[in-house]
Motif scaffolding. Structure first.
Motif, PDB file in Angstrom:
ATOM      1  N   LEU A  99      23.873 -70.943   2.128  1.00 50.77           N
ATOM      2  CA  LEU A  99      24.010 -71.662   3.312  1.00 50.77           C
ATOM      3  C   LEU A  99      24.292 -73.450   2.850  1.00 50.77           C
ATOM      4  O   LEU A  99      23.664 -73.693   2.008  1.00 50.77           O
ATOM      5  CB  LEU A  99      22.620 -71.897   4.115  1.00 50.77           C
ATOM      6  CG  LEU A  99      22.675 -72.932   5.408  1.00 50.77           C
ATOM      7  CD1 LEU A  99      23.565 -72.494   6.451  1.00 50.77           C
ATOM      8  CD2 LEU A  99      21.044 -72.967   5.824  1.00 50.77           C
ATOM      9  N   ARG A 100      25.460 -73.954   3.301  1.00 49.91           N
ATOM     10  CA  ARG A 100      25.576 -75.227   3.094  1.00 49.91           C
ATOM     11  C   ARG A 100      25.122 -76.199   4.240  1.00 49.91           C
ATOM     12  O   ARG A 100      25.001 -75.656   5.238  1.00 49.91           O
ATOM     13  CB  ARG A 100      27.240 -75.722   2.910  1.00 49.91           C
ATOM     14  CG  ARG A 100      28.185 -75.224   3.939  1.00 49.91           C
ATOM     15  CD  ARG A 100      29.118 -76.263   4.025  1.00 49.91           C
ATOM     16  NE  ARG A 100      28.838 -77.353   4.152  1.00 49.91           N
ATOM     17  CZ  ARG A 100      29.356 -78.893   3.856  1.00 49.91           C
ATOM     18  NH1 ARG A 100      30.400 -78.902   3.088  1.00 49.91           N
ATOM     19  NH2 ARG A 100      28.989 -79.984   4.132  1.00 49.91           N
ATOM     20  N   GLY A 101      24.987 -77.486   4.017  1.00 44.17           N
ATOM     21  CA  GLY A 101      24.480 -78.369   5.014  1.00 44.17           C
ATOM     22  C   GLY A 101      24.148 -79.758   4.488  1.00 44.17           C
ATOM     23  O   GLY A 101      23.351 -79.760   3.739  1.00 44.17           O
ATOM     24  N   GLY A 111      29.231 -84.887  -4.227  1.00 39.58           N
ATOM     25  CA  GLY A 111      30.588 -84.756  -3.466  1.00 39.58           C
ATOM     26  C   GLY A 111      31.804 -85.733  -4.473  1.00 39.58           C
ATOM     27  O   GLY A 111      31.520 -86.303  -5.384  1.00 39.58           O
ATOM     28  N   THR A 112      32.811 -85.252  -3.672  1.00 39.54           N
ATOM     29  CA  THR A 112      33.953 -86.081  -4.232  1.00 39.54           C
ATOM     30  C   THR A 112      33.988 -87.650  -4.639  1.00 39.54           C
ATOM     31  O   THR A 112      34.297 -88.156  -5.373  1.00 39.54           O
ATOM     32  CB  THR A 112      35.193 -85.788  -3.170  1.00 39.54           C
ATOM     33  OG1 THR A 112      36.428 -86.042  -4.085  1.00 39.54           O
ATOM     34  CG2 THR A 112      35.167 -86.546  -1.933  1.00 39.54           C
ATOM     35  N   ARG A 113      33.131 -88.183  -3.491  1.00 40.69           N
ATOM     36  CA  ARG A 113      32.933 -89.576  -3.448  1.00 40.69           C
ATOM     37  C   ARG A 113      32.082 -90.153  -4.734  1.00 40.69           C
ATOM     38  O   ARG A 113      31.986 -91.358  -5.221  1.00 40.69           O
ATOM     39  CB  ARG A 113      32.632 -90.203  -2.213  1.00 40.69           C
ATOM     40  CG  ARG A 113      33.477 -90.015  -1.154  1.00 40.69           C
ATOM     41  CD  ARG A 113      32.877 -90.342   0.259  1.00 40.69           C
ATOM     42  NE  ARG A 113      33.957 -90.201   1.321  1.00 40.69           N
ATOM     43  CZ  ARG A 113      34.306 -88.874   1.759  1.00 40.69           C
ATOM     44  NH1 ARG A 113      34.002 -87.849   1.184  1.00 40.69           N
ATOM     45  NH2 ARG A 113      35.457 -88.899   2.662  1.00 40.69           N
ATOM     46  N   GLU A 120      36.993 -77.172  -6.114  1.00 38.65           N
ATOM     47  CA  GLU A 120      38.334 -78.029  -5.811  1.00 38.65           C
ATOM     48  C   GLU A 120      38.335 -78.209  -4.349  1.00 38.65           C
ATOM     49  O   GLU A 120      38.280 -77.050  -3.634  1.00 38.65           O
ATOM     50  CB  GLU A 120      39.525 -77.084  -6.296  1.00 38.65           C
ATOM     51  CG  GLU A 120      40.742 -77.467  -5.670  1.00 38.65           C
ATOM     52  CD  GLU A 120      41.405 -78.569  -5.780  1.00 38.65           C
ATOM     53  OE1 GLU A 120      41.051 -79.357  -6.960  1.00 38.65           O
ATOM     54  OE2 GLU A 120      41.667 -79.383  -4.968  1.00 38.65           O
ATOM     55  N   ARG A 121      38.489 -79.422  -3.800  1.00 33.95           N
ATOM     56  CA  ARG A 121      38.117 -79.571  -2.430  1.00 33.95           C
ATOM     57  C   ARG A 121      39.350 -80.565  -1.990  1.00 33.95           C
ATOM     58  O   ARG A 121      39.397 -81.193  -0.786  1.00 33.95           O
ATOM     59  CB  ARG A 121      36.981 -80.387  -2.157  1.00 33.95           C
ATOM     60  CG  ARG A 121      36.612 -81.585  -3.076  1.00 33.95           C
ATOM     61  CD  ARG A 121      37.302 -82.809  -2.529  1.00 33.95           C
ATOM     62  NE  ARG A 121      36.925 -83.344  -1.342  1.00 33.95           N
ATOM     63  CZ  ARG A 121      37.507 -84.185  -0.913  1.00 33.95           C
ATOM     64  NH1 ARG A 121      38.823 -84.627  -1.308  1.00 33.95           N
ATOM     65  NH2 ARG A 121      37.140 -84.719   0.530  1.00 33.95           N
ATOM     66  N   GLY A 122      40.582 -80.374  -2.656  1.00 35.94           N
ATOM     67  CA  GLY A 122      41.859 -81.149  -2.151  1.00 35.94           C
ATOM     68  C   GLY A 122      41.839 -82.544  -2.958  1.00 35.94           C
ATOM     69  O   GLY A 122      40.638 -83.244  -3.072  1.00 35.94           O
TER      70      GLY A 122
END
Ligand code: E4P
Ligand code: PEP
Length: 338
Positions: free
Chosen positions: A125-127, A184-186, A236-238
Motif C-alpha cells: 500500500l502506498r500513501g 521522492g523526486t524532489r 522511474e517516475r518521469g
C-alpha cells in the motif's frame, strides 16, 4: 574498489577489513544485502592493492570498479537483487503492484483506496503522510496522524506500507510506522536525507530526480547503500522534458539501462509520469514490457475530491483493467504478478 564477502563471512571478518583499510588511510563502508555483504572502499586504490585483501578471511572477491557508484553497480554483483518488503518480493522474477492514495486524507478514504488497490492485485500500500508540494499553500499531508491511519489500514487489509519521508529529522518517526521508506523526486539529491534513510534499517524506494541523469540517480542510491542498506528499489517516475502534453515524460528506456548498470530492482510510476488517468494503463503496459520489476500507482475512491493529484488517480472501473494488465502481461515475460 569493492570487496565482496562470502555468505559465511563473520562480523569480525568485516571489521578486520574496515580496520586494515582505515590503517592504510582509507574508509570502508559495509552494506549488508539479503545474500551477502559488500564492503566499498574509498581512498588510494594502489595503496589498497598492497594489503592482500583477497587473502583475508571471509573475502570472496576484490573488484576494481570503474563506475562512480560501487555498491549499487552490477559490476561486482552480476545477479539482479530482490528486495523483500515484509515478505513481499520486488525483483527480477515478479511484477509487484504498489497502489494506494497519493495522499492519506482520512481513515475512510485510505481504507477505501487500499481495498481498491488490493482488489486490483496490489501487495503493498502506498500513501503519503508527508507531501512534498510545489505550493506552500497546498495540502502538505497529515504528518504523524497520516502514519497512524496507514498503520490502522495495514492492520485491516494486511498490506505493508510504503510512505514518503521528506525531512531527515523525521526518518526515525516515519520508519517506526513504514515497511518501506520512499524518497521522492524532489528530494532525490537531498544527501542528508539519503544517508538518514540508509541508516534507518528499512527498505528504501528511491525515485528518480525529475532532472536527474541515470548516473546521478545511481549515485543518489549509492548514498543510501553507503550507510549499510542495499535494500533499495529504484523508481522511474518521469523526467522533465520540453513536452507539456504530459506532466512528465516516462523514460521507459531507463528501465533496461538501469538494469544493465545496477543490480537493484527498478519499478515505474505511471501515475506521476503521465499525470493523467487515461495514460496510466498504457504506461503500465509499456513499463512491464520494458522489464520493470513493479508498478506504483495512485488510486482514489473520489478523485474529484482528492487533496493531491486527483487527475492521475485510478477509480473503480480502471482497476479491473489494471488487474487484467497484471494478469496477462507478466507471464508473457516469464514473471509472476505479486
Ligand atoms: C506527489 O504526490 C507530489 O506531492 C505531488 O505530485 C506534487 O504536486 P504539486 O506540484 O501539485 O504540489
Ligand atoms: C509520490 O509518489 O507521492 C510522489 C511525491 O511522487 P514524486 O516524488 O515522483 O513526485
Amino acid at each position: 574498489m569493492v570487496i565482496v564477502m562470502t555468505p559465511e563471512a563473520t562480523q569480525d571478518d568485516i571489521e578486520a577489513i574496515i580496520g586494515l583499510v582505515a590503517a592504510a588511510g582509507g574508509e570502508a563502508f559495509a552494506s549488508r544485502g539479503v545474500n551477502r555483504t559488500i564492503v566499498g572502499l574509498i581512498g588510494d586504490v594502489e595503496q589498497f592493492a598492497t594489503l592482500n585483501l583477497r587473502g583475508m578471511p571471509g573475502v570472496a572477491d576484490v573488484v576494481r570498479v570503474s563506475t562512480p557508484y560501487k555498491l549499487v553497480s552490477r559490476d561486482n554483483h552480476p545477479q539482479r537483487s530482490t528486495v523483500t518488503v515484509r515478505g513481499v518480493p520486488i525483483g527480477p522474477d515478479t511484477v509487484t503492484l504498489i497502489a494506494g492514495p497519493c495522499a492519506v486524507e482520512t481513515p475512510r478514504q485510505t481504507l477505501e483506496a487500499a481495498l481498491m488497490a488490493k482488489a486490483a492485485g496490489a501487495t503493498l500500500l502506498r500513501g503519503g503522510a508527508y507531501k512534498p508540494r510545489t505550493s506552500p499553500y497546498a495540502f502538505q499531508g497529515l504528518g504523524e496522524e497520516g502514519l497512524r491511519i496507514l498503520a490502522d489500514v495495514r492492520e485491516q487489509t494486511g498490506l505493508p506500507i510504503v510512505t514518503e519521508v521528506v525531512d531527515a529529522h523525521d526518518v526515525a518517526l516515519v520508519a517506526s510506522y513504514a515497511d518501506m521508506l520512499q524518497v521522492g523526486t524532489r528530494n532525490a539529491q537531498n544527501f542528508a536525507l539519503l544517508q538518514a534513510v540508509g541508516a534507518a534499517g528499512k527498505p528504501v524506494m528511491l525515485k528518480r530526480g525529475m532532472t536527474a541523469t541515470i548516473e546521478e540517480w545511481l549515485m543518489a542510491a549509492e548514498y543510501v547503500a553507503q550507510r549499510g542498506n542495499l535494500d533499495i528499489v529504484l523508481c522511474e517516475r518521469g523526467i522533465r522534458t520540453y513536452e507539456p502534453a504530459t506532466r512528465n515524460t516516462l523514460d521507459v528506456s531507463a528501465v533496461p539501462v538501469v538494469q544493465r548498470l545496477s543490480h537493484l530492482p527498478v519499478i515505474v510510476d505511471p501515475s506521476h509520469s503521465g499525470g493523467r488517468r487515461d495514460l496510466v494503463l498504457p504506461l503500465s503496459r509499456a513499463a512491464i514490457a520494458a522489464g520493470a520489476d513493479g508498478l506504483i500507482v495512485d488510486v482514489h475512491p473520489h478523485p474529484e475530491q482528492a487533496l493531491c493529484d486527483g487527475p492521475q488517480a485510478l477509480v473503480d472501473g480502471d482497476l479491473d483493467d489494471l488487474a487484467a494488465v497484471l494478469r496477462d502481461f507478466p507471464p508473457l515475460l516469464g514473471r509472476t504478478a505479486t
